[in-house]
Design a protein around this motif. Structure first.
Motif, mmCIF file in Angstrom:
data_model
loop_
_atom_site.group_PDB
_atom_site.id
_atom_site.type_symbol
_atom_site.label_atom_id
_atom_site.label_comp_id
_atom_site.label_asym_id
_atom_site.label_seq_id
_atom_site.Cartn_x
_atom_site.Cartn_y
_atom_site.Cartn_z
ATOM 1 N N GLY A 110 102.306 -32.090 41.085
ATOM 2 C CA GLY A 110 103.417 -31.613 40.272
ATOM 3 C C GLY A 110 104.555 -31.061 41.110
ATOM 4 O O GLY A 110 104.453 -30.942 42.342
ATOM 5 N N ALA A 114 101.142 -28.180 42.709
ATOM 6 C CA ALA A 114 99.800 -28.095 42.138
ATOM 7 C C ALA A 114 99.332 -29.489 41.703
ATOM 8 O O ALA A 114 100.130 -30.289 41.233
ATOM 9 C CB ALA A 114 99.793 -27.151 40.939
ATOM 10 N N VAL A 116 98.022 -32.297 39.372
ATOM 11 C CA VAL A 116 98.148 -32.564 37.941
ATOM 12 C C VAL A 116 97.306 -33.792 37.625
ATOM 13 O O VAL A 116 97.329 -34.772 38.368
ATOM 14 C CB VAL A 116 99.627 -32.825 37.565
ATOM 15 N N TRP A 117 96.554 -33.742 36.535
ATOM 16 C CA TRP A 117 95.757 -34.892 36.106
ATOM 17 C C TRP A 117 96.093 -35.231 34.660
ATOM 18 O O TRP A 117 96.498 -34.380 33.888
ATOM 19 C CB TRP A 117 94.257 -34.631 36.269
ATOM 20 N N ARG A 132 96.520 -33.599 29.498
ATOM 21 C CA ARG A 132 97.342 -33.354 30.698
ATOM 22 C C ARG A 132 96.975 -31.980 31.197
ATOM 23 O O ARG A 132 97.061 -30.997 30.449
ATOM 24 C CB ARG A 132 98.832 -33.408 30.393
ATOM 25 N N GLU A 134 96.466 -29.150 34.790
ATOM 26 C CA GLU A 134 96.915 -28.730 36.113
ATOM 27 C C GLU A 134 95.875 -27.786 36.704
ATOM 28 O O GLU A 134 95.314 -26.949 35.995
ATOM 29 C CB GLU A 134 98.262 -28.018 35.985
ATOM 30 N N ASP A 136 95.113 -24.728 39.210
ATOM 31 C CA ASP A 136 95.780 -23.608 39.864
ATOM 32 C C ASP A 136 94.689 -22.715 40.440
ATOM 33 O O ASP A 136 94.117 -21.894 39.729
ATOM 34 C CB ASP A 136 96.645 -22.844 38.857
ATOM 35 N N GLY A 142 96.194 -26.731 30.537
ATOM 36 C CA GLY A 142 97.000 -27.875 30.148
ATOM 37 C C GLY A 142 97.101 -28.015 28.649
ATOM 38 O O GLY A 142 96.939 -27.041 27.906
#
Length: 173
Positions: A110, A114, A116-117, A132, A134, A136, A142
């Motif tokens: 991102g 970070a 992102v999937w 969606r 993320e 962290d 998400g």
């Protein structure tokens, strides 16, 4: 009098001065040359490295998450779910009984750096779900959008922590 002639030309054709500045700026830009080629590969290598690290974090991991319904004024308790990432696929314990097959997930980095999937899961009996998320540090968060075959769509936000299992020690054969 050549000096007087230049001044006279500048007053009669003021655009010549602007054009001259543009040409000088363009020549200075060209003189700088192309950017160093080492910058682009290192940026690409960093992005690839970030995706590889994210894949290592997600692969064979389980996450306990809480789903909170979005766009509602009613106060509802969060829904519990467990997300499992195995061999490039995502499964949801909550959605499995509704016929949702594991979805392939894609990784990217991102704008904040970070991981992102994103994933899509399909069910012949219920519909489509878009995920969606993320990563962290130790938190996953998400959104999920559920588009059922009948009825209104539902949007949730989720957040959770990894379920850490003891690693099994394999015995030599």
């Amino acid at each position: 009098a050549p000096h007087d002639m230049r001044i006279n030309l500048m007053y009669r054709y003021p655009r010549l001065g602007v054009i001259g500045l543009i040409i000088c700026g363009a020549l200075a830009w060209v003189a700088q040359g192309p950017p160093a080629p080492a910058e682009e590969p290192s940026r690409a290598a960093a992005a690839l490295s970030g995706r590889v690290q994210a894949a290592a974090l997600l692969n064979e991991s389980r996450w306990a998450v809480e789903l909170h319904r979005m766009y509602t004024k009613q106060v509802e308790p969060p829904l519990a779910d467990t997300l499992t990432f195995i061999d490039g696929t995502l499964t949801s314990e909550r959605l499995g009984p509704l016929g949702y097959a594991p979805g392939i997930f894609a990784l990217s980095i991102g704008s904040t750096g970070a991981p992102v999937w994103e994933s899509t899961q399909l069910s012949r009996q219920d519909g489509i779900v878009f995920w969606r998320g993320e990563l962290d540090r130790e938190t996953i968060r998400g959104t999920i959008s559920r588009l059922p075959l009948t009825g209104a769509s539902e949007d949730f936000r989720f957040e959770g922590k990894e379920i850490l299992a003891e690693k099994s020690v394999s015995q030599p054969v």
